[in-house]
Design a protein around this motif. Structure first.
Motif, PDB file in Angstrom:
ATOM      1  N   ILE A  43       0.841  -1.202   0.000  1.00 18.50           N
ATOM      2  CA  ILE A  43       0.000   0.000   0.000  1.00 18.50           C
ATOM      3  C   ILE A  43       0.876   1.253   0.000  1.00 18.50           C
ATOM      4  O   ILE A  43       0.687   2.165  -0.814  1.00 18.50           O
ATOM      5  N   VAL A  44       1.872   1.279   0.915  1.00 16.87           N
ATOM      6  CA  VAL A  44       2.748   2.458   0.975  1.00 16.87           C
ATOM      7  C   VAL A  44       3.469   2.650  -0.357  1.00 16.87           C
ATOM      8  O   VAL A  44       3.587   3.767  -0.864  1.00 16.87           O
ATOM      9  N   LEU A  45       3.907   1.546  -0.946  1.00 16.78           N
ATOM     10  CA  LEU A  45       4.648   1.611  -2.209  1.00 16.78           C
ATOM     11  C   LEU A  45       3.790   2.170  -3.338  1.00 16.78           C
ATOM     12  O   LEU A  45       4.218   3.066  -4.081  1.00 16.78           O
ATOM     13  N   ILE A  46       2.548   1.689  -3.443  1.00 22.10           N
ATOM     14  CA  ILE A  46       1.671   2.165  -4.522  1.00 22.10           C
ATOM     15  C   ILE A  46       1.371   3.646  -4.344  1.00 22.10           C
ATOM     16  O   ILE A  46       1.508   4.439  -5.274  1.00 22.10           O
ATOM     17  N   VAL A  47       1.000   4.036  -3.112  1.00 20.93           N
ATOM     18  CA  VAL A  47       0.627   5.443  -2.895  1.00 20.93           C
ATOM     19  C   VAL A  47       1.830   6.350  -3.089  1.00 20.93           C
ATOM     20  O   VAL A  47       1.724   7.409  -3.710  1.00 20.93           O
ATOM     21  N   SER A  48       3.004   5.935  -2.593  1.00 19.44           N
ATOM     22  CA  SER A  48       4.172   6.807  -2.744  1.00 19.44           C
ATOM     23  C   SER A  48       4.581   6.912  -4.207  1.00 19.44           C
ATOM     24  O   SER A  48       4.925   8.000  -4.685  1.00 19.44           O
ATOM     25  N   ASN A  49       4.486   5.808  -4.958  1.00 19.51           N
ATOM     26  CA  ASN A  49       4.776   5.875  -6.384  1.00 19.51           C
ATOM     27  C   ASN A  49       3.806   6.821  -7.093  1.00 19.51           C
ATOM     28  O   ASN A  49       4.204   7.602  -7.953  1.00 19.51           O
ATOM     29  N   LEU A  50       2.531   6.742  -6.692  1.00 27.09           N
ATOM     30  CA  LEU A  50       1.511   7.608  -7.291  1.00 27.09           C
ATOM     31  C   LEU A  50       1.839   9.080  -7.038  1.00 27.09           C
ATOM     32  O   LEU A  50       1.878   9.889  -7.979  1.00 27.09           O
ATOM     33  N   CYS A  54       3.165  11.937  -9.710  1.00 24.46           N
ATOM     34  CA  CYS A  54       2.339  13.116  -9.994  1.00 24.46           C
ATOM     35  C   CYS A  54       3.154  14.403  -9.899  1.00 24.46           C
ATOM     36  O   CYS A  54       2.959  15.328 -10.686  1.00 24.46           O
ATOM     37  N   ILE A  55       4.037  14.480  -8.897  1.00 25.32           N
ATOM     38  CA  ILE A  55       4.736  15.757  -8.677  1.00 25.32           C
ATOM     39  C   ILE A  55       6.133  15.753  -9.278  1.00 25.32           C
ATOM     40  O   ILE A  55       6.928  16.629  -8.997  1.00 25.32           O
ATOM     41  N   ARG A  56       6.452  14.753 -10.107  1.00 27.72           N
ATOM     42  CA  ARG A  56       7.840  14.608 -10.542  1.00 27.72           C
ATOM     43  C   ARG A  56       8.362  15.802 -11.335  1.00 27.72           C
ATOM     44  O   ARG A  56       9.553  16.072 -11.326  1.00 27.72           O
ATOM     45  N   LYS A  57       7.463  16.546 -11.980  1.00 27.94           N
ATOM     46  CA  LYS A  57       7.936  17.655 -12.812  1.00 27.94           C
ATOM     47  C   LYS A  57       8.276  18.893 -12.000  1.00 27.94           C
ATOM     48  O   LYS A  57       8.959  19.787 -12.480  1.00 27.94           O
ATOM     49  N   TRP A  58       7.763  18.981 -10.769  1.00 29.58           N
ATOM     50  CA  TRP A  58       7.991  20.195  -9.980  1.00 29.58           C
ATOM     51  C   TRP A  58       9.117  20.059  -8.958  1.00 29.58           C
ATOM     52  O   TRP A  58       9.447  21.020  -8.286  1.00 29.58           O
ATOM     53  N   ILE A  59       9.651  18.863  -8.799  1.00 29.77           N
ATOM     54  CA  ILE A  59      10.696  18.673  -7.785  1.00 29.77           C
ATOM     55  C   ILE A  59      12.065  18.833  -8.436  1.00 29.77           C
ATOM     56  O   ILE A  59      12.411  18.076  -9.335  1.00 29.77           O
ATOM     57  N   PRO A  60      12.859  19.819  -7.972  1.00 31.03           N
ATOM     58  CA  PRO A  60      14.205  19.965  -8.538  1.00 31.03           C
ATOM     59  C   PRO A  60      15.099  18.774  -8.177  1.00 31.03           C
ATOM     60  O   PRO A  60      14.916  18.135  -7.134  1.00 31.03           O
ATOM     61  N   SER A 119       5.291   7.608 -16.269  1.00 31.73           N
ATOM     62  CA  SER A 119       3.939   8.145 -16.119  1.00 31.73           C
ATOM     63  C   SER A 119       3.247   7.544 -14.893  1.00 31.73           C
ATOM     64  O   SER A 119       3.672   6.533 -14.350  1.00 31.73           O
ATOM     65  N   VAL A 120       2.158   8.216 -14.487  1.00 33.99           N
ATOM     66  CA  VAL A 120       1.456   7.837 -13.264  1.00 33.99           C
ATOM     67  C   VAL A 120       0.980   6.394 -13.316  1.00 33.99           C
ATOM     68  O   VAL A 120       1.198   5.608 -12.394  1.00 33.99           O
ATOM     69  N   CYS A 121       0.341   6.041 -14.437  1.00 35.68           N
ATOM     70  CA  CYS A 121      -0.253   4.717 -14.548  1.00 35.68           C
ATOM     71  C   CYS A 121       0.802   3.624 -14.430  1.00 35.68           C
ATOM     72  O   CYS A 121       0.649   2.651 -13.701  1.00 35.68           O
ATOM     73  N   LYS A 122       1.902   3.839 -15.142  1.00 38.96           N
ATOM     74  CA  LYS A 122       2.963   2.830 -15.135  1.00 38.96           C
ATOM     75  C   LYS A 122       3.601   2.691 -13.759  1.00 38.96           C
ATOM     76  O   LYS A 122       3.947   1.591 -13.339  1.00 38.96           O
ATOM     77  N   SER A 123       3.772   3.820 -13.050  1.00 35.40           N
ATOM     78  CA  SER A 123       4.415   3.705 -11.732  1.00 35.40           C
ATOM     79  C   SER A 123       3.510   3.011 -10.726  1.00 35.40           C
ATOM     80  O   SER A 123       3.995   2.307  -9.844  1.00 35.40           O
ATOM     81  N   ILE A 124       2.190   3.191 -10.867  1.00 37.22           N
ATOM     82  CA  ILE A 124       1.288   2.472  -9.967  1.00 37.22           C
ATOM     83  C   ILE A 124       1.399   0.974 -10.219  1.00 37.22           C
ATOM     84  O   ILE A 124       1.516   0.173  -9.286  1.00 37.22           O
ATOM     85  N   LEU A 125       1.418   0.608 -11.499  1.00 39.49           N
ATOM     86  CA  LEU A 125       1.552  -0.814 -11.848  1.00 39.49           C
ATOM     87  C   LEU A 125       2.860  -1.382 -11.318  1.00 39.49           C
ATOM     88  O   LEU A 125       2.902  -2.483 -10.778  1.00 39.49           O
ATOM     89  N   ASP A 126       3.937  -0.585 -11.464  1.00 38.74           N
ATOM     90  CA  ASP A 126       5.230  -1.033 -10.971  1.00 38.74           C
ATOM     91  C   ASP A 126       5.187  -1.243  -9.461  1.00 38.74           C
ATOM     92  O   ASP A 126       5.680  -2.243  -8.944  1.00 38.74           O
TER      93      ASP A 126
END
Lengths: 212, 189
Positions: A43-50, A54-60, A119-126
């Motif tokens: 659960i933690v892994l899926i939510v953290s990946n999600l 989602c915010i990957r473009k805004w984090i330096p 992408s979001v979908c792929k990281s959730i699956l991963d």
């Protein structure tokens, strides 16, 4: 489908990547603890990946790791509070290994290696695939350690406050060989994992030979 | 007397690596060379000792009075991360030579379960301040000791003929199992 399969066999977090061994070795004295820990980590892994995806473009780039650790720590704290109020027994059985999910290298590793790039979908699956692979590995180890080490198999004990009934079974009839209490001890945990990894290696390499 | 007991126990029979499985990742992953094992051990010792004092004060003087103990995981992780960052900057400025030998291990410590594990055990075991200090120093010395012994064994193992499927991690885990057996209480009784 391929991503999930990848997480279970090719990149199995325990047998191949060798990540998150703290909880793997400490928790697997009972079958029940193994799958509960697996579910929590998944659960933690899926939510953290999600969230990370989602915010990957805004984090330096330079503050990536601290930000991800904070996200994971927040999720684990939520998990702790939930278990504390709804499943007190499970919370007590896990002890310090529940907050230690924060530093479980699988979650941060996946956030850095996969979720911050895809992408979001792929990281959730991963996340789902890796989590499933982790859970299956824990269940195999716990199965061996509990059946041979204390001659029982526990499906429901500390979560019986939620499900309503207990399920602990004896496996073998009374004999002199089993239980081997060595397997329940820490030394037995290292030995079981070492042998299982050797078997896993042998199977994988054997498969490669056939394909050549 | 009690403190000496606790000190010896935390190094040997309750060793965090072999008995509580904390810090297994660096133990298996980075400890195949003698020198890097020592570097890792020293940096973990520094970080555990300093951050255990800070988190202890933080927990009993800020989190408990304000009734926010559920924030302990989050705040402890933050303390460790800041501590690691701070020590890294200090060493870099004061002693560049030491930085070159320890530098690569410091960032890894943030996600080392041994550090967070000891900090959490200090709280769950309800130690007093002196006990906490003894336990933290003892545990980190135990970590250094085990990781160093293990690295020397692995260096020797690399030159031996090991069956193909046991190469690398499996044989390391089996070695760890024998070590855990030696450290456990069963032999002493």
């Amino acid at each position: 489908m391929k991503t999930i399969q990848n997480g279970i066999i090719k990149e199995n977090p325990v047998f191949v990547l060798l990540l998150g061994l703290c909880s793997t070795l400490a928790i697997t004295t009972k079958f029940e603890n193994a799958y509960l820990m697996g579910i929590c980590v998944t659960i933690v892994l899926i939510v953290s990946n999600l969230i990370v995806s989602c915010i990957r473009k805004w984090i330096p780039e330079s503050v990536k790791t601290p930000v991800y650790i904070l996200i994971i720590a927040t999720l684990v704290t939520i998990m702790e509070l939930l278990l504390h109020s709804y499943a007190r027994d499970v919370y007590q059985v896990f002890g310090i290994y529940l907050p230690l999910i924060v530093v479980n290298c699988i979650i941060l590793g996946r956030a850095l290696a996969v979720a911050s790039k895809t992408s979001v979908c792929k990281s959730i699956l991963d996340g789902f695939g890796i989590g499933l692979g982790y859970t299956i590995a824990l269940m195999i180890i716990a199965c061996i350690r509990e059946v041979l080490g204390s001659n029982t198999i526990t499906f429901m004990d500390s979560i019986s406050t939620i499900t309503g009934y207990r399920a602990i079974y004896r496996v073998f009839p009374e004999n002199e060989l089993i239980p081997i209490s060595f397997l329940i001890s820490p030394a037995g945990a290292f030995l079981t994992l070492g042998l299982l990894m050797a078997i896993f290696n042998a199977i994988r390499k054997g498969g490669k030979h056939e394909s050549h | 007397m009690n403190l000496i007991n606790l000190f010896i126990m935390s190094i040997l029979t309750e060793n965090i690596v072999l008995m509580k499985f904390l810090g297994i990742c660096p133990f298996i992953g980075t400890s195949s060379k003698e020198k890097s094992a020592l570097g890792m051990g020293v940096s973990v010792t520094i970080v555990i000792t300093l951050s255990s004092i800070i988190t202890y004060l933080l927990y009993y003087y800020i989190l408990v009075p304000t009734d926010t103990t559920y924030l302990k995981t989050l705040s402890f992780v933050l303390v460790v991360a800041c501590m690691v960052q701070l020590i890294e900057m200090l060493i870099k400025r004061r002693n560049p030579k030491l930085y070159h030998s320890l530098g690569i291990y410091l960032p890894l410590i943030t996600t080392n379960c041994a550090v967070l594990g000891v900090l959490l055990l200090n709280i769950t075991n309800q130690y007093s301040f002196l006990e906490m200090l003894t336990f933290s120093i003892g545990s980190s010395l135990g970590f250094t000791l085990v990781i160093y012994i293990f690295s020397t064994i692995r260096e020797a193992l690399e030159r031996r003929n090991v069956p193909n499927s046991f190469k690398g991690y499996p044989i390391a885990l089996i070695t760890a199992s024998i070590m855990a057996l030696l450290f456990s209480r069963y032999l002493i009784v």
